[in-house]
Write a protein that holds these residues in place. Structure first.
Motif, PDB file in Angstrom:
ATOM      1  N   HIS A  49      51.163  48.056  28.987  1.00  0.00           N
ATOM      2  CA  HIS A  49      50.348  46.892  29.474  1.00  0.00           C
ATOM      3  C   HIS A  49      49.991  46.275  28.146  1.00  0.00           C
ATOM      4  O   HIS A  49      48.820  45.901  28.013  1.00  0.00           O
ATOM      5  N   TYR A  52      51.664  42.341  29.254  1.00  0.00           N
ATOM      6  CA  TYR A  52      51.171  41.870  30.800  1.00  0.00           C
ATOM      7  C   TYR A  52      50.352  42.686  31.127  1.00  0.00           C
ATOM      8  O   TYR A  52      50.357  44.153  30.896  1.00  0.00           O
ATOM      9  N   ASP A  53      48.996  42.532  31.745  1.00  0.00           N
ATOM     10  CA  ASP A  53      47.873  43.023  32.066  1.00  0.00           C
ATOM     11  C   ASP A  53      47.066  43.680  31.037  1.00  0.00           C
ATOM     12  O   ASP A  53      46.431  44.418  31.122  1.00  0.00           O
ATOM     13  N   VAL A  57      47.175  37.677  31.413  1.00  0.00           N
ATOM     14  CA  VAL A  57      47.078  38.310  32.747  1.00  0.00           C
ATOM     15  C   VAL A  57      47.300  37.122  33.838  1.00  0.00           C
ATOM     16  O   VAL A  57      47.167  37.298  35.115  1.00  0.00           O
ATOM     17  N   ASN A  61      45.455  33.741  37.516  1.00  0.00           N
ATOM     18  CA  ASN A  61      44.367  34.928  37.554  1.00  0.00           C
ATOM     19  C   ASN A  61      42.901  34.422  37.705  1.00  0.00           C
ATOM     20  O   ASN A  61      42.427  33.743  36.702  1.00  0.00           O
ATOM     21  N   ASN A  66      40.734  33.234  31.590  1.00  0.00           N
ATOM     22  CA  ASN A  66      41.928  33.057  30.613  1.00  0.00           C
ATOM     23  C   ASN A  66      42.272  31.656  30.300  1.00  0.00           C
ATOM     24  O   ASN A  66      41.808  30.691  30.983  1.00  0.00           O
ATOM     25  N   ARG A  71      44.159  36.203  28.156  1.00  0.00           N
ATOM     26  CA  ARG A  71      42.848  36.411  28.140  1.00  0.00           C
ATOM     27  C   ARG A  71      42.042  36.240  27.128  1.00  0.00           C
ATOM     28  O   ARG A  71      42.122  36.627  26.016  1.00  0.00           O
ATOM     29  N   THR A 378      42.049  47.822  27.854  1.00  0.00           N
ATOM     30  CA  THR A 378      41.712  46.982  29.367  1.00  0.00           C
ATOM     31  C   THR A 378      41.857  47.453  30.553  1.00  0.00           C
ATOM     32  O   THR A 378      42.702  48.385  30.551  1.00  0.00           O
ATOM     33  N   GLU A 380      41.537  46.079  34.388  1.00  0.00           N
ATOM     34  CA  GLU A 380      41.209  45.019  35.287  1.00  0.00           C
ATOM     35  C   GLU A 380      40.211  43.961  34.280  1.00  0.00           C
ATOM     36  O   GLU A 380      40.572  43.539  33.254  1.00  0.00           O
ATOM     37  N   GLU A 381      39.183  43.738  34.954  1.00  0.00           N
ATOM     38  CA  GLU A 381      38.193  42.903  33.949  1.00  0.00           C
ATOM     39  C   GLU A 381      37.668  43.549  32.982  1.00  0.00           C
ATOM     40  O   GLU A 381      36.729  42.866  31.886  1.00  0.00           O
TER      41      GLU A 381
END
Length: 514
Positions: A49, A52-53, A57, A61, A66, A71, A378, A380-381
């Motif tokens: 990750h 990606y992620d 993101v 999203n 972003n 991000r 990271t 999620e948020e």
């Protein structure tokens, strides 16, 4: 530049403080080398990750702020670090990556299997344009790794033309414009292959050199009029014969940099936990971290034979700690936590690079987000800054500053009959005349009293910051993101030309003298 390291042997103890003669002397009259800001670079691979992620993101999203999928909180974190250079797309992934699969409208891009790292599907929504946009957002120089393993010279030539040539020179620059970018990016740094002795093709040094010369000649104009900085693959172990072959066989006009890799790994078959480790494991990790001094010095000695004017830079484009992945995560994603042990690796390693800046021109920590010794985690948020992040932020005062040579006499950190040097240091003077001294005490149980002779420096004030915590295993989590963070340091006293410092156990300190 010559550096003298003398180890003190006489030590007496009182209240957990080492009163051996830890002494540092600055020799300002001999200052002549600049600490290249690119020593503070980073590495972002298509691995787990990280991209990606992590960095990316997706443009759709709505939960995480972003810009075009990149991000924004990571952008701000990397800008605060003053990230000077970012290496991409690998790593081992680079030797399976074909850049044309990831340009143009995202819905038309070619999905691929990342069989290097976990066999996962990637839709190639993060490609050349997105990476170079990220670099512009964080004010970093991009460093592109060319696919030598499964790619072709033609593919490399066309990538250089696509990102660097002016409009109208070929169908490739027409294509770049069609894909939304009018002016070229003028990418300077290009890695030709990656770990060619292993995942990049299991080549011999002699075979690699012949391949390198083809790419270095044809991927640029014959005379390299673009001024590209071409980085050859060097060793990932103490294999100085590889370095010898590259330096002997490649004409200096075709070579600007030589890379080495080194990870502070206790045992490749049993790397241990990132947070649940013993002091013995910590000590062994520090032993491995100190190996970087020898690797830089010995590779530099070989390079000096063929390049005494130091035209070719030593590029440490992968370094850091490497442990077992966190429980419940994909073993191929290399996701690990980041503790005070990693802060110690970072402080020591950056001091080594600073002190060898006559030859070390770039280094890239592995890796930026969510992989190995990352600076950012990271979920999620949520975003967490790691202890390694804080060390690199504290140390960025050295970027493009004048190295102040020093000699150091240090006590030892001893455990179970083994010993390593306890104190590491480097110093510099910035363009405004401020002196910065970075200090690391690797001893897990003893503070170190250090006397610093400032020589000819005219200093009136001293201030500082420290990174420390109660336990070596302490780390920042999504539940407690500020458990480890810098604080004001008040255990430095100035008296004339002498500075006395009480450096707590397993801590990193950066002093500012004016």
């Amino acid at each position: 530049m010559k550096k003298i390291l003398a180890i003190a042997t006489a030590t007496t103890m009182f209240a957990g403080v080492s009163f051996s003669q830890n002494r540092i002397t600055l020799d300002i009259a001999k200052a002549r080398d600049t600490i290249n800001k690119n020593i503070y670079g980073h590495f972002a691979e298509h691995l787990g990750h990280c991209i990606y992620d992590g960095i990316y993101v997706g443009a759709d999203n709505q939960k995480i702020p972003n810009r075009n999928g990149i991000r924004l909180d990571i952008v701000e974190a990397l800008k605060k670090l003053k990230t000077p250079v970012l290496r991409w797309p690998g790593g081992c992934f680079a030797d399976t990556y074909h850049w044309k699969d990831a340009i143009g409208p995202r819905e038309k891009r070619k999905a691929i299997e990342n069989f290097t790292w976990g066999g996962v599907r990637e839709d190639n929504s993060f490609g050349t344009h997105e990476f170079l946009e990220l670099c512009e957002m964080i004010n970093a120089e991009p460093y592109l790794a060319i696919n030598m393993g499964s790619g072709t010279v033609q593919e490399a030539m066309e990538w250089v033309q696509y990102v660097n040539h002016p409009n109208g020179t070929s169908h490739l620059t027409d294509l770049r414009q069609q894909n939304g970018r009018s002016k070229p990016w003028n990418v300077k740094y290009w890695g030709i292959g990656n770990e060619s002795w292993d995942c990049g093709g299991n080549m011999t040094a002699a075979y690699y050199v012949n391949e390198y010369k083809k790419y270095a000649t044809l991927a640029t104009s014959y005379n390299n009029s673009e001024g590209l900085y071409r980085i050859a693959v060097g060793p990932g172990t103490e294999d100085y014969s590889w370095t010898e072959t590259v330096m002997r066989e490649v004409p200096l006009k075709r070579l600007e940099g030589l890379s080495i890799h080194h990870y502070s790994v206790i045992n490749w078959s049993a790397k241990g936990s990132a947070t649940g480790f013993s002091e013995d494991e910590y000590f062994s990790t520090m032993e491995q971290a100190w190996r970087m001094e020898r690797m830089v010095k010995k590779n530099s000695e070989v390079m000096d034979k063929y390049d005494p004017s130091k035209k070719v830079g030593l590029v440490v484009d992968e370094w850091g700690g490497w442990y077992e992945v966190e429980k419940g995560t994909n073993p191929a994603f290399l996701y690990q936590q980041n503790s005070m042990r990693d802060a110690m690796i970072a402080g020591l390693t950056l001091n080594i690079f600073n002190n060898h800046c006559d030859r070390v021109r770039m280094a890239n920590l592995a890796q930026t987000v969510n992989v190995l010794q990352s600076v950012v985690l990271t979920k999620e948020e949520k975003l967490v800054l790691t202890p390694t992040y804080h060390v690199m932020e504290m140390y960025n005062v050295h970027q493009d500053a004048l190295l102040l040579p020093l000699t150091i006499s240090s006590s030892n950190y001893e455990l179970n009959g083994k010993k390593i040097q306890a104190v590491s240091a480097s110093a510099s003077k910035d363009r405004n005349g401020a002196i910065h001294i970075s200090l690391v005490n690797m001893d897990a149980g003893k503070a170190q009293e250090i006397s610093i002779d400032l020589g000819s420096a005219a200093v009136k004030t001293v201030s500082g910051r420290i990174l420390q915590s109660a336990q070596l295993q302490d780390h920042n989590s999504f539940e407690n993101p500020e458990k480890v963070k810098p604080a004001e340091f008040r255990k430095a006293a100035l008296k004339g030309k002498e500075l006395s410092v009480n450096l707590p156990a397993f801590s990193v300190v950066v002093l500012e003298l004016k």
